[in-house]
Design a protein around this motif. Sequence first.
Motif, mmCIF file in Angstrom:
data_model
loop_
_atom_site.group_PDB
_atom_site.id
_atom_site.type_symbol
_atom_site.label_atom_id
_atom_site.label_comp_id
_atom_site.label_asym_id
_atom_site.label_seq_id
_atom_site.Cartn_x
_atom_site.Cartn_y
_atom_site.Cartn_z
ATOM 1 N N GLU A 419 -11.624 52.347 10.617
ATOM 2 C CA GLU A 419 -11.257 51.008 10.160
ATOM 3 C C GLU A 419 -11.326 50.916 8.644
ATOM 4 O O GLU A 419 -10.417 50.390 7.996
ATOM 5 C CB GLU A 419 -12.183 49.968 10.805
ATOM 6 C CG GLU A 419 -11.769 48.528 10.522
ATOM 7 C CD GLU A 419 -12.525 47.527 11.361
ATOM 8 O OE1 GLU A 419 -12.171 46.334 11.301
ATOM 9 O OE2 GLU A 419 -13.471 47.920 12.077
ATOM 10 N N TRP A 420 -12.414 51.449 8.054
ATOM 11 C CA TRP A 420 -12.593 51.334 6.605
ATOM 12 C C TRP A 420 -11.542 52.147 5.851
ATOM 13 O O TRP A 420 -10.932 51.653 4.895
ATOM 14 C CB TRP A 420 -14.004 51.785 6.226
ATOM 15 C CG TRP A 420 -14.279 51.843 4.744
ATOM 16 C CD1 TRP A 420 -14.559 52.947 4.014
ATOM 17 C CD2 TRP A 420 -14.305 50.751 3.824
ATOM 18 N NE1 TRP A 420 -14.762 52.618 2.695
ATOM 19 C CE2 TRP A 420 -14.616 51.269 2.550
ATOM 20 C CE3 TRP A 420 -14.091 49.375 3.953
ATOM 21 C CZ2 TRP A 420 -14.725 50.480 1.415
ATOM 22 C CZ3 TRP A 420 -14.198 48.570 2.812
ATOM 23 C CH2 TRP A 420 -14.512 49.128 1.567
ATOM 24 N N TYR A 436 -9.790 40.109 2.253
ATOM 25 C CA TYR A 436 -10.194 40.719 3.522
ATOM 26 C C TYR A 436 -11.030 41.976 3.323
ATOM 27 O O TYR A 436 -12.067 42.166 3.970
ATOM 28 C CB TYR A 436 -8.958 41.041 4.354
ATOM 29 C CG TYR A 436 -9.276 41.485 5.764
ATOM 30 C CD1 TYR A 436 -9.500 40.557 6.775
ATOM 31 C CD2 TYR A 436 -9.363 42.844 6.087
ATOM 32 C CE1 TYR A 436 -9.798 40.955 8.068
ATOM 33 C CE2 TYR A 436 -9.665 43.251 7.379
ATOM 34 C CZ TYR A 436 -9.885 42.298 8.363
ATOM 35 O OH TYR A 436 -10.187 42.698 9.630
ATOM 36 N N PHE A 440 -14.932 42.463 4.384
ATOM 37 C CA PHE A 440 -15.295 43.519 5.331
ATOM 38 C C PHE A 440 -16.420 44.373 4.749
ATOM 39 O O PHE A 440 -17.371 44.737 5.448
ATOM 40 C CB PHE A 440 -14.069 44.384 5.634
ATOM 41 C CG PHE A 440 -14.330 45.494 6.621
ATOM 42 C CD1 PHE A 440 -14.242 45.263 7.982
ATOM 43 C CD2 PHE A 440 -14.663 46.772 6.183
ATOM 44 C CE1 PHE A 440 -14.483 46.285 8.894
ATOM 45 C CE2 PHE A 440 -14.906 47.797 7.081
ATOM 46 C CZ PHE A 440 -14.818 47.552 8.440
ATOM 47 N N LYS A 443 -19.778 42.255 4.949
ATOM 48 C CA LYS A 443 -20.313 41.952 6.283
ATOM 49 C C LYS A 443 -20.715 43.200 7.058
ATOM 50 O O LYS A 443 -21.525 43.124 7.985
ATOM 51 C CB LYS A 443 -19.312 41.124 7.085
ATOM 52 C CG LYS A 443 -18.104 41.883 7.601
ATOM 53 C CD LYS A 443 -17.143 40.965 8.355
ATOM 54 C CE LYS A 443 -15.948 41.724 8.896
ATOM 55 N NZ LYS A 443 -14.990 40.825 9.589
ATOM 56 N N THR A 444 -20.173 44.357 6.689
ATOM 57 C CA THR A 444 -20.519 45.597 7.403
ATOM 58 C C THR A 444 -21.475 46.477 6.612
ATOM 59 O O THR A 444 -21.675 47.637 6.958
ATOM 60 C CB THR A 444 -19.252 46.412 7.713
ATOM 61 O OG1 THR A 444 -18.610 46.783 6.471
ATOM 62 C CG2 THR A 444 -18.286 45.613 8.574
#
Length: 650
Positions: A419-420, A436, A440, A443-444
């Motif tokens: 995803e990253w 976005y 991301f 939050k991760t």
Amino acid sequence: MHFHQNGYVSADPRIEEAAGFGVDRSEDLPDEVDVLIVGSGPAGMIAAAQLSQYPDVNARMIEKRDSRLVIGQADGIQARSVETFQAFGFAEEIMREGYHITEMSFWNPDPENPEHIIRTGRPKDDEHGISEFPHLIVNQARVLDYFAQFAVQSPGRITPDYGIEFVDLTVDTDVDEGADEAAAASAKEHPVSVTVRYTAGERAGEERTIRAGYVVGCDGARSKVRSAIGRTMTGDQANHAWGVMDVLANSDFPDIRTKCAISSKNGNILHIPREGGHLFRMYVDLGEVPADDARRVRSTGIDEIIARANAIIAPYSIDVKNVAWHSVYEVGHRLTDAFDDSDESDPGSPCPRVFITGDACHTHSAKAGQGMNVSMQDGFNIAWKLGQVITGRSSTELLRTYSAERQVAAKNLIDFDKEWSTLMATPQEELPDKTYLEEFYVKTAEFPAGFMTEYTESMITTSTTHQELAAGFPIGKRFKSARVKRSCDANFVHLGHEARADGRWRIYVFADRAAPTAGGDSAADARSKVNALATWLESDPASPLVAYRREGEDVDALVELSVIYQQEHKEFAFPDVPQVFRPHVGAFDLEYVEKIYATLPDEDIFEARAISRDGAVVVVRPDQYVAGIFPVDAHEEIGEFFAGVFAPVK
């Protein structure tokens, strides 16, 4: 640091006395070893460092290079790794040497001039205070140096055997009935036949066979050890290429000394300043790779990588003065189905003899900075388990937990990295909104920092039945340290920082409300669950301090006890505490009183880690992960847990 227990030490106390196979260690690779580590990368070096704390284990590490690593490809050191370095005694040194990442800048096309980039965000690297340790950038070669120093200063004195490469292995499952008793015993204890080849020196080209009890393959993505045990990697094929370069350069880019995610009309860059004040690394987007490329993208030259970087960061530029290292790679995500040679479909099959770690069993992009970090946790995980099994502390069943634990951790890493790395290569206009990627990242943050690993129930990890007694220490996750005050000298210490990577388990007793008493007062003893626990720990046949303690060993040789009281340090003194928490150790039977702690009035660990005021017992594994939580009066349950971990004393 604990020393002098065996006599006055005037030299460097980090250099422990040689013992076992560390005494007069052979310079030549012997014909027979207990553990053969293949490869001296991050997983191999931490495994060697840990096994050096088990001097009765004959462990050797071979490396096909003829000397130490000079330039390492990995450089990102996550906070979880720095916690690990603390256990190995070099966190302070490497923090002084490394570049500290405190925030990350996000650059995107300027809406008013899309050909140029502007800064659009600047979040802190650790918005939520996940760890007291920093996120570092340090050359992989230096990390290996520090582990090598720890290994050679430990009792086992393990050093790499350079200039020797792994060729092949076979595991002999049948013992020759006609062999003499000594030969049969050797074959049973050392069933792995390993062919190695010398790559340097007078013996270059020579092959020989040695016997090993266990083999740990730390030999990279093209692992011969993995091939030898028939494991294969599966996953996504690479379809996106990146040029990576470590350079010394001048630049007018204002964030040249700040970690950046840069997205422009001309591609993307992950920019990472390096240690030393001048060096920096850039991962430069080379675009999608056609299916028929046949790896031609790998020949992209450094001049083109620099040109692309300058196009991406316009209106700014870099003037490269020196290239320390560069490469081209294609992003692929691949995972091996198991990390050992066991038959996972048959619970009754023999326990594994060969293990693989790091890139030998999981590969992914470099964008999340996880390769070296996850590999080190692989090596840490298998090494203490091998040490415990080979020294007879645990049954070989313990070794089955390695693949079960680390394969899941690697799968989660690959899912995250997919995803990253995809987001990093996606133009801003194709993302759900302009912030976005930044959101991301924030939050991760706990995952790339290394703190989302959570081992499930097994012989060394309990269920979550008593989790509510210490909610801030999630079972299966790493022991998250907090500050306490040492009662004997009023020093502030981080509780978790006191645990060394010495192969011992830890029991942290968080006391109930009762004031400390040394025992003997029946009324006081009745009020204190800790006193009853202390009596059980000290004398009951089921106590881990009694049941598994070998003749001549200190009481804390296998399990180190710490007690943390709810009272402030001024309200009691160490003689008020039960004797088991101030054990007599060493050659002179000296009382050791530095594992008795008090709470801080403005930083109460009971509140910070949501620990019940009725107390709790937190058991932590040698690799710093929480194994279980128990009520203070659950003596039988604690005994049953350790009975599943340790083997009876013979």
